[in-house]
Write a protein that holds these residues in place. Structure first.
Motif, short mmCIF file in Angstrom:
data_model
loop_
_atom_site.label_atom_id
_atom_site.label_comp_id
_atom_site.label_asym_id
_atom_site.label_seq_id
_atom_site.Cartn_x
_atom_site.Cartn_y
_atom_site.Cartn_z
N ILE A 168 0.85 -1.19 0.00
CA ILE A 168 0.00 0.00 0.00
C ILE A 168 0.89 1.24 0.00
CG2 ILE A 168 -1.76 1.26 1.34
CD1 ILE A 168 -1.75 -1.82 2.77
N TRP A 178 -4.70 6.78 3.63
CA TRP A 178 -4.97 5.36 3.90
C TRP A 178 -6.33 5.07 4.51
CZ3 TRP A 178 -5.79 5.46 9.04
CH2 TRP A 178 -4.99 6.30 9.82
N TYR A 181 -8.65 2.70 2.73
CA TYR A 181 -8.06 1.36 2.58
C TYR A 181 -8.27 0.49 3.82
CZ TYR A 181 -5.09 -2.20 0.76
OH TYR A 181 -4.65 -3.39 0.27
#
Ligand code: SAM
Length: 289
Positions: A168, A178, A181
């Motif tokens: 990632i 993030w 995610y």
């Protein structure tokens, strides 16, 4: 030119720049890498002759060593936890103390546990994530880094070692990168070896590290030297499962501050651990269940 003569030339050229044992070690690494000769081959046949073309990569290596470039960057690879890793100027060269961190995590973990999910923050070459994936075949492993180039190398290393790791690209300091995610992901283990060298410690560092390894991987401001640890600990509070574990590699001078930090964030069973050189180097805490 004879191999023995090349070795003498190599030793003379590097004399004064490195210790004699280190020079021999470099020579052995280079002849093994470029000529396929191990130490024994050299000992048995020092008079063996190679052409100047065959010696060229070794002479290039010598030039690079004179410029303080680490041997691992020269040959483009290293070993970590018994596994091969590609390295280049975009990733930190994995350190032996980080192997101790991986060892500690594995000791705390059952190999056969199913559905184990692990996140490595600031993965660099991928050394922590990939060695964990290799040793915990039932685990799902994620690894995050802000550096696109580092992630490229880490992905190559996952392929080289035949493990699956989900990479990632995000900054742990910026939740916008993030947030979406990790919305539905919770981890059993979060591990990180974030940048932790303070500017004030630069003076103690060797030129080969300072001039060649990525500063993004190494340094943090003196005024907020725990900023990565604070961000990651907060992330762990939100994203670890109950009783999940947070593991850090730490700056040897900041052990007590790290104990306090994990306690402030309500972690249980906080354990500070020394490396083989008796330096405070790792810490773990368990999220309350
Ligand atoms: C000390 S290195 C550790 C690399 C590798 N895990 C190891 O143990 O060898 C720190 C890593 O954190 C990454 N990093 C730096 N700032 C970051 C950020 N804001 N978010 C995520 N990763 C970051 C660097 O690119 C680097 O790969």
């Amino acid at each position: 030119m004879k191999l023995r003569e090349t070795k003498e030339f190599f030793q003379n050229e590097l004399n004064g720049l490195y210790e004699a044992e280190e020079i021999n070690n470099f020579f052995n690494i280079l002849i093994e890498f470029y000529l396929g000769l191990n130490r024994l081959n050299f000992a048995l046949n020092p008079e063996q002759i190679f052409s100047i073309e065959e010696y060229q990569p070794i002479l290039n290596g010598l030039k690079a060593l004179k410029k303080n470039i680490p041997i691992q960057y020269i040959i483009g690879e290293t070993e970590f936890f018994g596994l091969p890793f590609k390295v280049n100027a975009s990733v930190l060269i994995p350190r032996p103390e980080t192997e101790e961190l991986v060892q500690w995590i594995l000791k705390n973990q059952s190999k056969t546990k199913n559905n184990l999910s692990i996140l490595d923050i600031g993965t660099g070459s991928g050394c922590i994530a990939i060695s964990l994936a290799n040793n915990l075949p039932n685990a799902t492993v994620y690894a995050l880094d802000v550096s696109k180039e580092a992630l490229k190398t880490a992905a190559q290393n996952a392929e080289l070692n035949h493990v699956n790791v989900e990479f990632i690209e995000a900054s742990i300091l910026n939740s916008k990168t993030w947030n979406s995610y990790f919305k539905n992901l919770k981890f059993d283990i979060i591990v990180s070896n974030p940048p932790y060298v303070r500017e004030l410690e630069k003076e103690q560092m060797k030129a080969n590290v300072l001039d060649n390894e990525p500063h993004l991987a190494l340094f943090v401001d003196d005024e907020d030297s725990l900023k990565f640890y604070k961000a990651i600990t907060q992330f762990a509070v939100d994203n670890l499962k109950d009783k999940g574990c947070l593991f850090f590699e730490i700056n040897e001078y900041l052990g007590n501050s790290m104990i306090q930090l994990l306690k402030d964030y309500n972690f249980n069973d906080v354990v500070l651990k020394q490396d083989i050189f008796k330096k405070d180097r790792m810490i773990k805490g368990t999220k309350k269940g």
